[in-house]
Design a protein around this motif. Structure first.
Motif, short mmCIF file in Angstrom:
data_model
loop_
_atom_site.label_atom_id
_atom_site.label_comp_id
_atom_site.label_asym_id
_atom_site.label_seq_id
_atom_site.Cartn_x
_atom_site.Cartn_y
_atom_site.Cartn_z
N LEU A 36 0.86 -1.17 0.00
CA LEU A 36 0.00 0.00 0.00
C LEU A 36 0.90 1.23 0.00
N TYR A 37 0.72 2.11 -0.96
CA TYR A 37 1.58 3.28 -1.13
C TYR A 37 0.71 4.53 -1.01
N PHE A 38 0.98 5.35 0.01
CA PHE A 38 0.22 6.57 0.26
C PHE A 38 1.10 7.77 -0.05
N THR A 39 0.65 8.62 -0.97
CA THR A 39 1.38 9.82 -1.34
C THR A 39 0.96 10.97 -0.43
N GLY A 40 1.93 11.67 0.10
CA GLY A 40 1.69 12.80 1.00
C GLY A 40 3.00 13.15 1.67
N THR A 41 2.94 13.88 2.76
CA THR A 41 4.13 14.19 3.55
C THR A 41 3.89 13.61 4.94
N PHE A 42 4.48 12.45 5.21
CA PHE A 42 4.21 11.71 6.43
C PHE A 42 5.41 11.74 7.38
#
Length: 85
Positions: A36-42
């Protein structure tokens, strides 16, 4: 998403924090080779939240500050960014 006003990962999810915590704060999400790949600034709070959200899976923050949630396993997960170079 990083920010000083957000609670630490050890605190329970609140209505106020929900829009800024994983996985609801992701700009985009994909499934890449079972990851699972979540794009954002984590940050590390999101990583801890993801590991609670997906028990048994291994989360990591990659070099692009995106969040990856890998299947279970014994070894450290390798970022999909590093695998596809």
């Amino acid at each position: 998403m990083p920010g000083p006003d957000l609670p630490p990962a050890s605190q329970p999810m609140t209505v106020e924090a929900l829009p800024a915590r994983c996985p609801t704060s992701a700009h985009n999400s994909e499934l890449i080779d079972g990851v699972l790949y979540f794009t954002g600034t984590f940050d590390e709070r999101d990583k801890a939240c993801a590991e609670r959200t997906y028990p048994g899976r291994r989360a990591l923050i990659n070099s692009a500050r995106n969040l990856e949630v890998h299947p279970s396993g014994e070894d450290q997960p390798v970022s999909v960014l590093d695998r596809h170079r």
